[in-house]
Design an enzyme around this catalytic site. Sequence first.
Site, PDB file in Angstrom:
ATOM      1  N   ARG A   1      -0.736  -3.075  -0.881  1.00 43.57           N
ATOM      2  CA  ARG A   1       0.656  -2.881  -1.290  1.00 43.57           C
ATOM      3  C   ARG A   1       1.555  -2.868  -0.072  1.00 43.57           C
ATOM      4  NH1 ARG A   1       4.243   0.742  -0.984  1.00 43.57           N
ATOM      5  NH2 ARG A   1       2.820   2.303  -0.158  1.00 43.57           N
ATOM      6  N   VAL A   2       2.698  -3.524  -0.203  1.00 43.70           N
ATOM      7  CA  VAL A   2       3.785  -3.394   0.767  1.00 43.70           C
ATOM      8  C   VAL A   2       5.009  -2.931  -0.012  1.00 43.70           C
ATOM      9  CG1 VAL A   2       2.922  -5.042   2.467  1.00 43.70           C
ATOM     10  CG2 VAL A   2       4.348  -5.854   0.598  1.00 43.70           C
ATOM     11  N   SER A   3       5.969  -2.359   0.699  1.00 43.60           N
ATOM     12  CA  SER A   3       7.102  -1.731   0.027  1.00 43.60           C
ATOM     13  C   SER A   3       8.195  -2.691  -0.421  1.00 43.60           C
ATOM     14  CB  SER A   3       7.724  -0.672   0.935  1.00 43.60           C
ATOM     15  OG  SER A   3       6.778   0.334   1.190  1.00 43.60           O
ATOM     16  N   SER A   4       8.315  -3.846   0.224  1.00 40.91           N
ATOM     17  CA  SER A   4       9.410  -4.745  -0.151  1.00 40.91           C
ATOM     18  C   SER A   4       8.940  -6.193  -0.185  1.00 40.91           C
ATOM     19  CB  SER A   4      10.587  -4.602   0.817  1.00 40.91           C
ATOM     20  OG  SER A   4      10.219  -5.045   2.095  1.00 40.91           O
TER      21      SER A   4
ATOM     22  N   GLN B   1       8.114  -8.201   3.058  1.00 40.30           N
ATOM     23  CA  GLN B   1       6.931  -7.895   3.853  1.00 40.30           C
ATOM     24  C   GLN B   1       5.751  -8.746   3.390  1.00 40.30           C
ATOM     25  OE1 GLN B   1       7.079  -3.643   2.952  1.00 40.30           O
ATOM     26  NE2 GLN B   1       7.411  -3.243   5.121  1.00 40.30           N
TER      27      GLN B   1
END
Length: 180
Positions: free
Chosen positions: A7-10, A13
């Site tokens: 998972r990445v936040s945005s 990314q």
Amino acid sequence: MFVGYARVSSTGQSLDIQNEALVNAGCEKVFAEKLSGRSMKDRIELANAIDFVREGDTLVVTRLDRLARSVGDLHRIIETLTEKKVAFRCLNQSGVDTDSSTGRLMLAILGAVASFENDIRLERQREGIEKAKLAGKYKGRKPTVDPDRVRELHDNGLGPAAIAREMGIGRASVYRALAA
């Protein structure tokens, strides 16, 4: 079977580094998403990964903060995995797993630290906003309701519901404008 979760936040990314590390660790299937980790809400790929794993499998992440940002969420996820007899492992924080009592202790400690870091970050953000407000640099969102127009319509005999319809705003906004 090793099952990975990345998972990445945005959306700007990249998941490439996490995906590569998970595949290199032996994950046969990797679930990945670009979404904030502040809560489990709307994290469809995490839900899919948890639903996918079976007894004897191991869910693998590169870092603990990729799985959860709050201790509560972390414990709920681990509890769900434990009920399914699924192990958990974190690649970049060695010793963080559910295979041993020491691993479970490390998991709890690092989860608490991650939650603490998140709280500190939010506190710094609030302090920055307050400082910017005092300096006149942070003004917030521009008003969407013209209070003078609301008062004018009210003075002409229109009720709050009619004013709201006329201006295309909520009735609560009319009451706030009239009270100001």
